[in-house]
Motif scaffolding. Structure first.
Motif, PDB file in Angstrom:
ATOM      1  N   ARG A 167       5.019  -0.930  21.469  1.00 52.36           N
ATOM      2  CA  ARG A 167       4.701  -1.852  20.376  1.00 52.36           C
ATOM      3  C   ARG A 167       3.928  -1.134  19.275  1.00 52.36           C
ATOM      4  NH1 ARG A 167       1.845  -7.325  22.065  1.00 52.36           N
ATOM      5  NH2 ARG A 167       3.843  -7.447  23.168  1.00 52.36           N
ATOM      6  N   MET A 168       2.940  -0.341  19.644  1.00 53.23           N
ATOM      7  CA  MET A 168       2.179   0.416  18.653  1.00 53.23           C
ATOM      8  C   MET A 168       3.072   1.399  17.919  1.00 53.23           C
ATOM      9  SD  MET A 168      -0.847   3.241  19.212  1.00 53.23           S
ATOM     10  CE  MET A 168      -2.118   2.133  19.800  1.00 53.23           C
ATOM     11  N   MET A 169       3.924   2.101  18.651  1.00 51.11           N
ATOM     12  CA  MET A 169       4.773   3.109  18.049  1.00 51.11           C
ATOM     13  C   MET A 169       5.740   2.492  17.040  1.00 51.11           C
ATOM     14  SD  MET A 169       7.564   5.624  19.858  1.00 51.11           S
ATOM     15  CE  MET A 169       8.665   4.227  20.151  1.00 51.11           C
ATOM     16  N   LEU A 170       6.447   1.443  17.441  1.00 54.42           N
ATOM     17  CA  LEU A 170       7.444   0.847  16.550  1.00 54.42           C
ATOM     18  C   LEU A 170       6.797   0.196  15.339  1.00 54.42           C
ATOM     19  CD1 LEU A 170       9.859  -0.709  19.205  1.00 54.42           C
ATOM     20  CD2 LEU A 170      10.138   1.421  17.921  1.00 54.42           C
ATOM     21  N   SER A 171       5.665  -0.457  15.528  1.00 56.57           N
ATOM     22  CA  SER A 171       4.963  -1.065  14.400  1.00 56.57           C
ATOM     23  C   SER A 171       4.520  -0.014  13.398  1.00 56.57           C
ATOM     24  CB  SER A 171       3.763  -1.866  14.906  1.00 56.57           C
ATOM     25  OG  SER A 171       3.008  -2.374  13.823  1.00 56.57           O
ATOM     26  N   SER A 172       4.027   1.115  13.899  1.00 58.50           N
ATOM     27  CA  SER A 172       3.566   2.176  13.003  1.00 58.50           C
ATOM     28  C   SER A 172       4.729   2.838  12.282  1.00 58.50           C
ATOM     29  CB  SER A 172       2.780   3.220  13.800  1.00 58.50           C
ATOM     30  OG  SER A 172       1.652   2.631  14.426  1.00 58.50           O
ATOM     31  N   LEU A 173       5.858   3.017  12.962  1.00 57.63           N
ATOM     32  CA  LEU A 173       7.026   3.602  12.304  1.00 57.63           C
ATOM     33  C   LEU A 173       7.528   2.695  11.182  1.00 57.63           C
ATOM     34  CD1 LEU A 173       9.013   5.058  15.346  1.00 57.63           C
ATOM     35  CD2 LEU A 173       7.696   6.313  13.634  1.00 57.63           C
ATOM     36  N   ARG A 174       7.525   1.398  11.432  1.00 53.93           N
ATOM     37  CA  ARG A 174       7.933   0.469  10.364  1.00 53.93           C
ATOM     38  C   ARG A 174       6.963   0.532   9.192  1.00 53.93           C
ATOM     39  NH1 ARG A 174       9.461  -2.945  14.851  1.00 53.93           N
ATOM     40  NH2 ARG A 174       7.360  -3.860  14.845  1.00 53.93           N
ATOM     41  N   LEU A 175       5.682   0.681   9.485  1.00 52.85           N
ATOM     42  CA  LEU A 175       4.688   0.759   8.414  1.00 52.85           C
ATOM     43  C   LEU A 175       4.869   2.054   7.600  1.00 52.85           C
ATOM     44  CD1 LEU A 175       2.422  -1.154   7.574  1.00 52.85           C
ATOM     45  CD2 LEU A 175       0.818   0.276   8.812  1.00 52.85           C
ATOM     46  N   GLN A 176       5.159   3.159   8.287  1.00 54.50           N
ATOM     47  CA  GLN A 176       5.431   4.406   7.567  1.00 54.50           C
ATOM     48  C   GLN A 176       6.619   4.253   6.627  1.00 54.50           C
ATOM     49  OE1 GLN A 176       5.647   8.104   9.853  1.00 54.50           O
ATOM     50  NE2 GLN A 176       4.513   7.132  11.509  1.00 54.50           N
ATOM     51  N   ALA A 177       7.726   3.728   7.157  1.00 53.71           N
ATOM     52  CA  ALA A 177       8.935   3.584   6.345  1.00 53.71           C
ATOM     53  C   ALA A 177       8.690   2.645   5.169  1.00 53.71           C
ATOM     54  CB  ALA A 177      10.085   3.085   7.214  1.00 53.71           C
ATOM     55  N   GLY A 178       8.026   1.525   5.428  1.00 53.88           N
ATOM     56  CA  GLY A 178       7.761   0.574   4.353  1.00 53.88           C
ATOM     57  C   GLY A 178       6.839   1.133   3.287  1.00 53.88           C
ATOM     58  N   GLY A 179       5.807   1.867   3.708  1.00 53.79           N
ATOM     59  CA  GLY A 179       4.867   2.428   2.739  1.00 53.79           C
ATOM     60  C   GLY A 179       5.502   3.486   1.859  1.00 53.79           C
ATOM     61  N   LEU A 180       6.297   4.378   2.462  1.00 52.46           N
ATOM     62  CA  LEU A 180       6.942   5.419   1.665  1.00 52.46           C
ATOM     63  C   LEU A 180       8.022   4.844   0.760  1.00 52.46           C
ATOM     64  CD1 LEU A 180       7.159   8.244   4.357  1.00 52.46           C
ATOM     65  CD2 LEU A 180       5.624   8.130   2.393  1.00 52.46           C
ATOM     66  N   ALA A 181       8.769   3.851   1.250  1.00 57.04           N
ATOM     67  CA  ALA A 181       9.759   3.197   0.396  1.00 57.04           C
ATOM     68  C   ALA A 181       9.081   2.499  -0.780  1.00 57.04           C
ATOM     69  CB  ALA A 181      10.572   2.191   1.220  1.00 57.04           C
ATOM     70  N   LEU A 182       7.941   1.862  -0.525  1.00 56.77           N
ATOM     71  CA  LEU A 182       7.197   1.213  -1.609  1.00 56.77           C
ATOM     72  C   LEU A 182       6.712   2.246  -2.628  1.00 56.77           C
ATOM     73  CD1 LEU A 182       5.926  -1.343  -2.786  1.00 56.77           C
ATOM     74  CD2 LEU A 182       3.925  -0.922  -1.325  1.00 56.77           C
ATOM     75  N   ALA A 183       6.278   3.411  -2.162  1.00 59.81           N
ATOM     76  CA  ALA A 183       5.832   4.460  -3.084  1.00 59.81           C
ATOM     77  C   ALA A 183       6.969   4.915  -3.995  1.00 59.81           C
ATOM     78  CB  ALA A 183       5.278   5.646  -2.291  1.00 59.81           C
ATOM     79  N   VAL A 184       8.177   5.046  -3.435  1.00 59.65           N
ATOM     80  CA  VAL A 184       9.329   5.436  -4.257  1.00 59.65           C
ATOM     81  C   VAL A 184       9.630   4.361  -5.295  1.00 59.65           C
ATOM     82  CG1 VAL A 184      11.796   5.959  -4.210  1.00 59.65           C
ATOM     83  CG2 VAL A 184      10.302   6.878  -2.434  1.00 59.65           C
ATOM     84  N   LEU A 185       9.619   3.096  -4.893  1.00 56.34           N
ATOM     85  CA  LEU A 185       9.908   2.004  -5.826  1.00 56.34           C
ATOM     86  C   LEU A 185       8.856   1.916  -6.925  1.00 56.34           C
ATOM     87  CD1 LEU A 185      11.096  -0.773  -3.342  1.00 56.34           C
ATOM     88  CD2 LEU A 185      12.506   0.611  -4.878  1.00 56.34           C
ATOM     89  N   VAL A 186       7.598   2.089  -6.571  1.00 51.90           N
ATOM     90  CA  VAL A 186       6.522   2.045  -7.575  1.00 51.90           C
ATOM     91  C   VAL A 186       6.685   3.187  -8.569  1.00 51.90           C
ATOM     92  CG1 VAL A 186       4.040   2.339  -7.914  1.00 51.90           C
ATOM     93  CG2 VAL A 186       4.885   0.803  -6.135  1.00 51.90           C
TER      94      VAL A 186
END
Length: 465
Positions: A167-186
């Protein structure tokens, strides 16, 4: 230092206290209530220990029969005054002992933030990184790295993988992907706004910006930085040291590349965007793998006795069907091929740059040319660098006598072609300077006070191919 609080049953209390005495650990026994209400004779033992002594102390209590899964708290402290404290400090001063599993998990979770704060900081850092890249300002880009919160998800993902907390691993991987994708969009949105408001050149060779040009595709340098940052993070999270500087290092490997991807798409250069996105993906996977590998080498393993912390690889293999396993295998093979290809292509690029440097030095050191010195040689690649060969080689030359050096560009281009077999455009930029020395014992004149004057003369530049 740390303060251990552990609940001890009456039947093992004496054995536990003897174990602490054998290790010179001072303690206090306090009255306590069993949270389950089944043991009315239990006591709470409080023991201050150095940070590196936490694991040996808990292991000694387990050997004495204490159930540390029943109730144990490890708290931070400032200092302690006990009869054996100085001896304990001296004993563990140079002793490296990784944090216990529970404390490791708690430290990784403490570095994480709630989603709103994480995404807000990612937006702020992406805005700053975008401005810094467009301004070609390393100082501004470094400022964006300082506030980027990417270290939390990276560590929690790797700690979750090694300890088996899916649970910790998958949640953190989703957070990494979402944060980096948000950085690209910004970065993409800000770049479009700057173009529309005419605050940035509407026509811009994005790949010619030096801070973006070094991030156009995965390369050996990026691989080395990712491996180093991941290993440092893995060691740092298992010790008592702070993680702030290691977090900046991880952000340095990820955030500027994500912002560069948004800039590339905004200026209509999809190859720049795709190349930098590949770099971001390559780097984040390498960092995660390096952190997990470091933790594994340090001895952290999943706890097979608990259902929540079951082995991740075992759980995946048990629950996955053939299509999922095939997908994992294909992704792993593609990543391995990309890593091998990156090393090979980067080696070719480095060989070309060495040849170009030597060609420029040989041309400048020709006996027919005097007072010239090579200051720098830069290779500019196409948008698909480092896959393509260089398009332009810029040579910066210092000239002490302001002489006429026509044909230098053609000479360097010919020497590069002979050495590499590549036909590239060569641009030569002259930097002129004057020098003088004052005689001791008298005041310097106005001319002597200007002992060294460095001035660029773009009009004297030349180019050839």
């Amino acid at each position: 230092m740390r303060i251990i609080y552990v609940l001890v049953s009456a039947d093992v209390r004496q054995a536990a206290l003897d174990a602490l005495d054998d290790r010179d650990v001072a303690y206090t026994v306090l009255d306590a209530d069993d949270p389950t209400g089944r043991d009315r004779d239990c006591r709470l033992v409080q023991a201050p220990v150095p940070t590196d002594a936490v694991r040996p102390t808990l292991e000694a209590l387990v050997e004495a029969g204490v159930d540390v899964d029943r109730y144990v708290v490890v708290a931070s402290g400032q200092t302690a005054a006990t009869p054996t404290w100085r001896e304990l400090e001296d004993r563990f001063a140079d002793d490296y002992d990784p944090l216990p599993r529970r404390e490791l998990r708690s430290k990784a979770m403490d570095l994480s933030q709630d989603r709103r704060s994480f995404y807000a900081l990612m937006v702020a850092s992406a805005l700053i990184a975008t401005v810094g890249l467009l301004a070609d300002s390393p100082a501004i880009v470094v400022g964006s790295m300082v506030i980027a919160p990417v270290v939390g998800p990276v560590l929690t993902a790797s700690v979750g993988a090694v300890l088996g907390d899916r649970r910790m691993m998958l949640s953190s991987l989703r957070l990494q992907a979402g944060g980096l994708a948000l950085a690209v969009l910004v970065a993409f949105g800000l770049s479009l706004a700057l173009r529309w408001l005419a605050l940035a050149p509407p026509v811009l060779a994005v790949s010619s910006i030096e801070l973006i040009g070094v991030r156009l595709a995965p390369n050996v340098i990026a691989l080395t930085v990712a491996l180093g940052a991941g290993a440092a993070a893995g060691i740092g999270v298992t010790t008592k040291g702070p993680m702030s500087l290691i977090g900046v290092m991880i952000a340095a490997a990820l955030l500027p590349a994500a912002a560069a991807a948004g800039i590339g798409f905004a200026w209509g250069e999809p190859l720049v965007g795709i190349g930098t996105l590949a770099l971001v993906t390559f780097t984040v996977v390498t960092i995660d793998a390096a952190v997990a590998a470091t933790l594994w080498v340090l001895g952290y393993r999943p706890d097979a006795e608990t259902t929540e912390l079951a082995s991740v690889p075992g759980g995946v293999l048990a629950n996955a069907d053939r299509r999922q396993l095939l997908a994992v295998g294909v992704v792993g093979a593609l990543f391995a091929a990309a890593a091998v290809g990156t090393v090979a292509v980067t080696a070719d690029q480095m060989a070309f740059e060495r040849a170009a440097n030597q060609a420029a030095v040989d041309a400048v050191e020709d006996p027919t040319r005097e007072n010239l010195t090579v200051v720098a040689v830069r290779s500019q690649y196409a948008s698909t660098a480092p896959v393509d060969t260089p398009e332009t080689v810029t040579v910066v030359v210092s000239d002490a006598r302001s002489g006429n050096h026509s044909g230098l560009d053609e000479d360097i281009a010919a020497r590069i072609a002979d050495r590499t077999g590549e036909r590239v455009a060569v641009r030569v930029r002259f930097v002129e300077y004057q020098s003088a020395t004052a005689r001791p014992g008298r005041a310097a004149t106005a001319a002597e006070r200007q002992s060294r004057l460095a001035t660029d003369y773009p009009s004297k530049g030349s180019s050839g191919s």
